[in-house]
Design an enzyme around this catalytic site. Structure first.
Site, PDB file in Angstrom:
ATOM      1  N   ARG A  58       0.836  -1.200   0.000  1.00  0.00           N
ATOM      2  CA  ARG A  58       0.000   0.000   0.000  1.00  0.00           C
ATOM      3  C   ARG A  58       0.873   1.253   0.000  1.00  0.00           C
ATOM      4  NH1 ARG A  58      -4.199   0.873   4.853  1.00  0.00           N
ATOM      5  NH2 ARG A  58      -2.329   1.351   6.050  1.00  0.00           N
ATOM      6  N   ARG A  71       3.321   1.244  14.738  1.00  0.00           N
ATOM      7  CA  ARG A  71       1.854   1.232  14.746  1.00  0.00           C
ATOM      8  C   ARG A  71       1.326  -0.100  15.272  1.00  0.00           C
ATOM      9  NH1 ARG A  71       0.531   2.755   8.919  1.00  0.00           N
ATOM     10  NH2 ARG A  71      -1.638   2.639   9.537  1.00  0.00           N
TER      11      ARG A  71
END
Ligand code: AMP
Length: 186
Positions: free
Chosen positions: A122, A139
């Site tokens: 992505r 994250r």
């Protein structure tokens, strides 16, 4: 709910359009503020680029305002919010005073290694600032430390619908819709 890269944003769009309700994605709202150089964008851009969470008061304020907009009066789908226990508590309080409630919490269950690969792909396609390897790792840490514990909170307070998030987009959407109907009566 689901770890970074689980496909929350993609599925949120599909599900919201299926029900004709707005998809409210805190991450997307923050990204558009960063892109437009707004005051909020300036506050959150460095935080996001590091893979950290935007402070609860900023995020809760944003969602409170967004939910007060007329298009959310008949229902909404939240993507990426709440992400911490204080955010979930704030949402409960907010909804307490309204005639709305959360029908279901959709949890996308994915294979962590596969989603890291999906996020790196992505990053190439969308060029998101927070999709580099170091930020992705952070994250995940933040997700498991701050957000995953929310699942227990949701299990106590609401209907958690667990769905296998691996596979083609349309396949996962179909699974979510079927599970919403059979498990949450939505
Ligand atoms: P997302 O698109 O949901 O992966 O969000 C991208 C980034 O936006 C996150 O890594 C956070 O920095 C920030 N963000 C989005 N939603 C929240 C939230 N509910 N609480 C705090 N930070 C958030």
């Amino acid at each position: 709910m689901g770890p970074p890269g689980a496909g929350k944003g993609t599925q949120a769009k599909q599900i919201a359009s299926e029900f004709g309700i707005p998809e409210i994605s805190t991450g997307a709202i923050f990204r558009s503020n960063v892109a437009n150089g707004t005051e909020l964008g300036q506050i959150v851009s460095a935080i996001m680029a590091k893979g950290e969470l935007v402070p609860d008061e900023v995020t809760v304020g944003l969602v409170t305002n967004r939910l007060a907009e007329p298009d959310a009066a008949e229902g909404f789908l939240l993507d990426g919010f709440p992400r911490t226990i204080p955010q979930a508590e704030a949402l409960c309080e907010l909804l307490d005073g309204s005639n709305l409630c959360i029908d279901a919490v959709i949890s996308l269950v994915v294979d962590a290694e596969a989603v890291v690969q999906r996020m790196l792909k992505r990053a190439e396609l969308e060029g998101r600032d927070d999709d580099n390897e170091e930020t992705i790792r952070r994250r995940f840490e933040v997700y498991y430390a701050e957000t995953e514990p929310l699942m227990a909170f949701f299990r106590e307070h609401g209907r958690v619908v667990e769905v296998d998030g691996m596979g083609e987009i349309a396949e996962v959407t179909a699974r979510i819709l079927a599970a919403l109907e059979s498990e949450a009566g939505v």
